[in-house]
Design an enzyme around this catalytic site. Structure first.
Site: not given
Length: 288
Positions: A224, A263
């Site tokens: 991210k 994840r």
């Protein structure tokens, strides 16, 4: 937790520290790897590769949730997701479906999927809570304040950790009232969703408060934007495919906090980081 699917995950996991969930995006527009696995055969092969690298769960998603993304139609999402779920499940893989649509979740479960991973926590589709309750499947309740096209306009908090915990708690109450069992629920603080980089770091620092809510916690930081810019001068970022190490560092942080699952796109780096944390005695209940 005593849910049968989560027990099955634990049996497959067989490692100290968090379970690793590998990501398979069957989308042309994912922020991290859009288009690489959009064909069914490529997606299935990639999912099996992730399992070989140490993933206990493979998360299959047909809708990009990057900031600004537009939603595919329901039929298009079904076309992308269901064949991949079916093929992976047929080979014994524990599959979660990353969807905000109850119809897609239902079809994925019918195809052999085991877990519903809803980034809206059941808010995007009013039919989702009833489906979760009826299916009995584990359900990931992510903190969410709106769809990708405008979620960053809602990134306002006085105390991000306390507010995220409170808002997830409210979702839990709604789901329980709809008939969901507490053993089905997994919480996700929603890193990057209606959060600034500062909010993301504050949530990572406060993970113990999320874990203290008493449910298994899933953490999704992989590749991210806040990891691309950390430690870099303004305007400089790590490329998306060069964020495995910084992602793995957050996985080690998650391990120390007692998070149930991480994840990630780059499974090997995260498995290595968790192994180091375990060797150092950094996991809850261990000592170096």
């Amino acid at each position: 937790m005593t849910h049968a699917v989560l027990d099955r995950v634990a049996a497959v996991h067989e490692r100290p520290g968090p379970t690793v969930m590998g990501v398979v995006n069957v989308t042309p527009d994912s922020f991290s790897d859009g288009g690489r696995w959009v064909e069914t055969d490529a997606a299935v092969t990639h999912g099996l590769d992730l399992v070989a690298e140490g993933a206990a769960i493979v998360d299959v998603g047909g809708e990009s949730t990057r900031p600004g993304a537009e939603r595919p139609s329901e039929q298009e999402e079904l076309r992308r997701v269901v064949p991949v779920v079916e093929a992976l499940a047929a080979q014994g893989v524990i599959v979660s479906v990353d969807t905000m649509r109850a119809s897609v979740a239902e079809a994925a479960l019918a195809a052999g999927g085991a877990i519903i991973n809803d980034v809206s926590g059941g808010l995007a589709d009013p039919q989702m809570p009833a489906l979760v309750a009826a299916s009995g499947a584990p359900f990931v309740v992510m903190h969410w304040r709106g769809h990708s096209h405008d979620m960053q306009t809602r990134a306002h908090y006085d105390d991000v950790v306390a507010e995220v915990c409170a808002e997830m708690g409210a979702r839990v109450e709604v789901l329980l009232a709809a008939g969901t069992s507490p053993e089905q629920l997994v919480l996700d603080p929603g890193i990057g969703f209606a959060k600034t980089a500062e909010h993301n770091w504050q949530l990572l620092a406060g993970l113990e408060q999320v874990v203290a809510l008493g449910y298994p916690v899933l953490l999704g930081t992989s590749r991210k934007g806040f990891l691309g810019s950390v430690g870099r001068l303004p305007g400089q970022e790590r490329p998306l495919d060069a964020r495995a190490v910084v992602t793995a560092a957050t996985s080690a942080r998650a391990a120390r906090a007692g998070v149930w699952c991480v994840r990630v796109h780059d499974v090997t780096a995260t498995v290595d980081a968790i192994d180091v944390a375990a060797a150092l005695g950094d996991l809850p209940g261990t000592a170096s």
